[in-house]
Design an enzyme around this catalytic site. Structure first.
Site, PDB file in Angstrom:
ATOM      1  N   ASN A 182       0.873  -1.166   0.000  1.00  0.00           N
ATOM      2  CA  ASN A 182       0.000   0.000   0.000  1.00  0.00           C
ATOM      3  C   ASN A 182       0.915   1.222   0.000  1.00  0.00           C
ATOM      4  O   ASN A 182       1.479   1.589   1.020  1.00  0.00           O
ATOM      5  CB  ASN A 182      -0.915   0.007   1.232  1.00  0.00           C
ATOM      6  N   LYS A 261       0.535  -3.676  -6.072  1.00  0.00           N
ATOM      7  CA  LYS A 261      -0.824  -4.042  -5.673  1.00  0.00           C
ATOM      8  C   LYS A 261      -1.733  -3.084  -6.423  1.00  0.00           C
ATOM      9  O   LYS A 261      -1.769  -1.899  -6.100  1.00  0.00           O
ATOM     10  CB  LYS A 261      -0.955  -3.872  -4.163  1.00  0.00           C
ATOM     11  N   GLU A 265      -8.264  -2.966  -2.857  1.00  0.00           N
ATOM     12  CA  GLU A 265      -8.439  -2.274  -1.580  1.00  0.00           C
ATOM     13  C   GLU A 265      -8.092  -0.791  -1.698  1.00  0.00           C
ATOM     14  O   GLU A 265      -7.450  -0.220  -0.818  1.00  0.00           O
ATOM     15  CB  GLU A 265      -7.586  -2.942  -0.493  1.00  0.00           C
ATOM     16  N   ASP A 344      -7.557 -14.483   2.712  1.00  0.00           N
ATOM     17  CA  ASP A 344      -6.535 -13.547   3.195  1.00  0.00           C
ATOM     18  C   ASP A 344      -5.811 -14.094   4.418  1.00  0.00           C
ATOM     19  O   ASP A 344      -6.006 -13.580   5.519  1.00  0.00           O
ATOM     20  CB  ASP A 344      -7.188 -12.202   3.515  1.00  0.00           C
ATOM     21  N   GLU A 372      -0.762 -11.906  10.814  1.00  0.00           N
ATOM     22  CA  GLU A 372      -1.888 -10.988  11.014  1.00  0.00           C
ATOM     23  C   GLU A 372      -3.099 -11.689  11.615  1.00  0.00           C
ATOM     24  O   GLU A 372      -3.716 -11.194  12.558  1.00  0.00           O
ATOM     25  CB  GLU A 372      -2.248 -10.361   9.659  1.00  0.00           C
TER      26      GLU A 372
END
Lengths: 649, 649
Positions: A182, A261, A265, A344, A372
């Site tokens: 990101n 990416k 998102e 995910d 995560e």
């Protein structure tokens, strides 16, 4: 504790090597690294780097027809010989000798050739240069700050990065992407006017054979270049990227390439311009190709603004639907980077059907070391067995190739940070090491890899410590699975930070993550006959296996089927009783692991032991919370009492 | 739009007054304010402030035996006369004339005495001086930044604060606490070396009769004074506070006093030293008493680390359990500030039993204008009728006093910020105005107060606009209740920010906020017979009324009782059908309000209209989300279909 010896490769790991006479033949930067390693070990343990005469160990660069990272190892007549065609292979050979320990200098064996099964073994760091207001310095980071960045810039002291490169080389990792996929405003500029900071990092990693990659934003020509479009078929855009690549390579001659990416998102991508992901990836591949770089194009594309009321859209389908039709359209320098599962990084997912559906595409499998959704380095969760299962999966059945054979590359989201232990949970180091070794050889036995990690991290550990570490780590992934979301259904975590239970936390969300539990049953119907059709994305035999609740493996049942609570699993238990039982079992196992660890207090360095012990307190607390919330939720919903009459609140 | 006339008191509101000849007799700062107001109006509308001769309006300070804030108003022989014993009363009288508009100068009427029913009518600002990493500048602020603070300091330009003081005076508010009750490190220092910034604000508010208060941390003697204890019975601590108060009053001679949140949600308090809350409050009252100040001591004390598994602890009981035994122990200068309900500003709660249980304590009722749980100024939710119900509640039944009579003071958490409209939702201004007027006169008809607000905000509004505003506002609180948590059970919001639905969002939390829904029923048993005993904290008749599900009012049923979904309400509907019906009704009402507002486009200033229209889009979206999530949740859990066959997902 200096913060650098708290992982594999403490000085003691070099004891057997450092006591020998070693001859090193060859030249070049990585040979220099080998020479330094050996010399330092000899200084400590009394051995010597010799220029001629007799020796116990020969490390030699030869033109023996070996590939770039290959090495051979043999022992004959009291001499151990490692050969390679360059310094990179020789460095891997050196660490092989270190791993062997005293055994490297015992007995004899014929020449073995060691070569990595995959071309690229990469860690993606989700590190932000500037601290992000929501995600902080490291997105999904549970190991302190970034190893590379601090207060908006590259760190001034790279000693830690150097040590990191050494650790990575010792487990076979040869590439690092130094920033978050990101890509925010500050980070975007690493590609252009701030490339010098990337070059500084690359300089430090290069002596360990680790190439540096950079995550870039697809919108760079607009946000950095001032163009009006980022359309990948627009000549001005293609030229902008080509020029950007030239600048990058002027600063970093062995630059690895870009990680992207796109259309995911909220990140921009080729869809904005009506182009395909192949168009986007190929444009970047073309910019990089003249310099020998590749683009890693992530397949993590789905609608993250889904309406939970809409049961026809299935996030699990998205990667296959987007990418499988593009097989054969990607350029040679474009790598499609595919998450191991369709969702995910949940504790249990089926293997992504994309991995079996794109034989004409260069594929990288992406796993997540950072944990995560698997305890965030507060719970011990050694992922070796899970990754091994993924890599051993054969999309076309027993006669076809495994994922490990299909994948040209392996990528992990790194779990390392500036924590004194590198990872927030010291035992999570084992995930990093295991990833590197499985990337080198996907069919390796993960428990043997764990043995290696134990041997390197705790040289001359007594049997009780080795057994204790195995007891704590071997089953930890399945323990974690037992007390969290059941039977493959996933999520059930608190929103945003994703730590701790919230059974309905993602149930009415736009993220496409649902379990559909009602008073009668639970699970997602992904069959072709009555569900979303996801099961049909697999080839036979798997499409048939997954299609029917009767043949679907228990651990994936709720991922593929909505069943009544009374549905009987192949284990013989009902779904609801399985939910109750495994929750109680999972907590008991976590409590037992805590006890085992407590019993090792005399064998582990106090700070190390204390940090792990503190994490176990949190794990047991967290496991009980998971047990009680999940059990209460399902008791309230199903009304079915526990067959064993245990306390459910 | 200048950002200052976008509330009540635009220049046009002074039209009838400004066209007259006005004589003003008296002197002093607030008389100066009156004189300026009248002069400015006359400049615009052609009237005159005269020194003698004939006049239409006499505003006069006399020694007619009136209380500090009282005024009289009469009209006889073509002259309107307002008298007061000081400038403060005269200012209120002036605004009374403005409210009356043309009617103030029509016909005649005998002398009326107007006096506030409560001594203090205060707004608490939950404003942080420094932007808080989680809560931002204004905790639970939905109206932009702070009016007082910016970038870690008091604002340099106080024009907006001055305008705010004027708005407050016009609705009768006479006190403001300028910082958050959660006092962080920077804000703590407002008490000592940064008191000058508070003094600057006080100087600006003083001409409007608004006194300034300060939230302080109970730990101040330790964190600011360097003492080793904050024990309220320790002489050194008491002297530290006395000295602090002296310093404060040297800077702000009419300083109002301290506001304290102690032993609550992580704030320090007297419990640390084994002292009672009376000990803590009385120490601060003693420090303030010599200067005429009071301490507002919040009764919001409960265990926010509750175990959801523990059904014996009931957060609703906490304030009564902590404070009722202390009745009579608080000093005269200590005000116990009690939230109107036992929980936390939910859309529907019973009235706090503390308010009927402490006849020997000076009580302030605290309400929340900022709408944390009632739409966060993105949904229209005029709280006038709710506050009016609270103030009209009679803890001992019809023969006893109302809460409005028992309360000596009224406090609201302010909803104002530096938004051009003062409030994030322009119609939320009506909450601020209504609070002030209800605080002045708790038995006022809220719908008449709304008429006042409309008249002052939209002077000479045509009937269609007046009717439209009533249509949109009158029922908005009950509309909001209809689509959110049903039948008094509360919460069901997303955690942290508290916006939007999450039925189980606080169900397994440590916050004491549960609904206990299972497949058979829902609600919290707070009866004395079988539940937590909370119902017994009320006197008769309410303890009896609430004790039984048969007599408990429908709208509070799930607050007091756990009942099956098939339980028949006094409305004749089952609980489950009520849940479905009200959700559908609530959305229909929100959609209708949106249509009504759209129809007013020709009557409202474009920016004003557009902001409200934009909020209605979000409200309708949000209402549908609430409807669908709540209905789906309960359909899945209960299995009971909607009697009318409407779509539930």
């Amino acid at each position: 504790m200096n913060g650098f010896d708290t992982a594999w490769l403490p000085p003691e790991a070099f004891g057997p090597l450092g006591a020998r006479r070693t001859l090193i033949r060859g030249s070049g930067p990585l040979v220099g690294t080998v020479r330094d390693e050996v010399a330092r070990a000899c200084e400590r343990f009394g051995g010597e780097v010799v220029r001629d005469g007799s020796y116990d160990l020969l490390l030699e660069v030869t033109d023996g027809g070996l590939g770039a990272e290959e090495f051979t190892c043999a022992r004959e007549g009291g001499t151990t010989t490692v050969t390679a065609s360059n310094g990179h292979g020789l460095l891997y050979g050196l660490f092989h000798v270190v791993r062997l320990g005293a055994q490297a200098f015992t007995g004899g064996w014929p020449r073995e050739v060691h070569r990595p099964a995959t071309e690229l073994r990469m860690l993606d760091h989700w590190d932000n240069v500037a601290v992000h207001p929501v995600m902080g310095q490291v997105e999904r980071g549970y190991a302190g700050g970034s190893l590379f960045w601090r207060e908006g810039r590259a760190r001034e002291d790279f000693a830690r990065v150097r040590a990191y490169g050494r650790l990575l080389a010792a487990c076979g990792i040869n590439a690092v992407c130094v920033n978050n996929v990101n890509v925010h405003a500050v980070e975007a500029r690493l590609l252009t006017d701030r490339i010098g900071e990337v070059a500084a990092i690359a300089d430090v990693l290069r002596p360990y054979g680790v190439r540096t990659h950079l995550a870039v934003t697809f919108a760079a020509p607009v946000v950095l270049g001032g163009l009006s479009t980022a359309d990948p078929l627009e000549p001005a855009v293609r030229e902008w990227w080509a020029a950007a690549a030239r600048t990058v390579y002027a600063a970093v001659p062995d630059f690895g390439g870009f990680v992207v990416k796109a259309d995911s998102e909220g990140q921009p991508g080729p869809f904005t311009y009506g182009r395909s992901h192949a168009d986007g990836a190929n444009m970047l591949a073309a910019a990089l190709a003249p310099h020998g770089g590749t683009v890693h194009w992530r397949a993590f594309v789905y609608d993250h603004r889904q309406d939970w009321r809409d049961r026809t859209t299935d996030r699990a389908r998205a990667a296959y639907d987007h990418f499988a039709p593009l097989d054969g359209e990607f350029a040679a320098g474009a790598v499609l980077q595919v998450k191991h599962g369709p969702m995910d990084f949940q504790v249990r997912e089926p293997v992504s059907p994309v991995l079996g559906a794109m034989p004409r595409t260069r594929l990288a499998v992406e796993v997540q070391a950072t944990q995560e959704y698997t305890g965030q380095q507060r719970h011990v969760c050694w992922l070796g067995p899970m990754w091994s299962e993924v890599l051993g999966f054969r999309p076309e059945g027993e006669s076809g190739p495994s994922v490990g054979e299909l994948a040209r590359e392996l990528v992990a989201v790194s779990n390392a940070g500036d924590d004194p232990f590198w990872t927030g949970h010291p035992l999570a180091q084992a995930n990093l090491y295991t990833f590197g070794r499985l990337a080198w050889r996907p069919d390796a036995d993960p428990y043997r890899v764990l043995d290696e990690w134990i041997g390197l991290t705790f040289p001359s550990a007594p049997a009780r410590l080795v057994e204790g570490l195995h007891a704590v780590l071997d089953g930890s992934w399945r323990t974690y699975e037992k007390y969290t979301a059941p039977l493959g259904v996933g999520f059930m975590v608190q929103s945003g930070h994703h730590y701790g239970p919230s059974v309905d936390g993602y149930e009415y969300s736009p993220w496409g993550t649902y379990h559909f539990a009602d008073r009668d049953g639970i699970g997602v119907d992904r069959s072709a006959a009555t569900g979303t059709g996801y099961a049909a994305q697999y080839a036979e035999p798997w499409s048939g296996v997954y299609e029917s609740a009767g043949t679907c493996p228990d651990e994936l049942l709720l991922f593929f089927h909505h069943v009544p609570y009374g549905h009987v699993l192949s284990s013989g238990r009902t779904v609801i009783q399985h939910i109750y039982d495994t929750r109680f079992d999972g907590v008991a196992e976590a409590e037992k692991a805590r006890r085992v660890w407590a019993g090792l207090v005399d064998l582990v360095e106090p700070a190390w032991h204390a940090r792990v012990a503190e994490r176990f307190e949190e794990q047991v607390r967290g496991a009980r919370e998971w047990r009680d919330q999940v059990n209460s939720y399902f008791l309230r919903k199903s009304g079915v009492p526990d067959a064993h009459g245990r306390l459910i609140h």
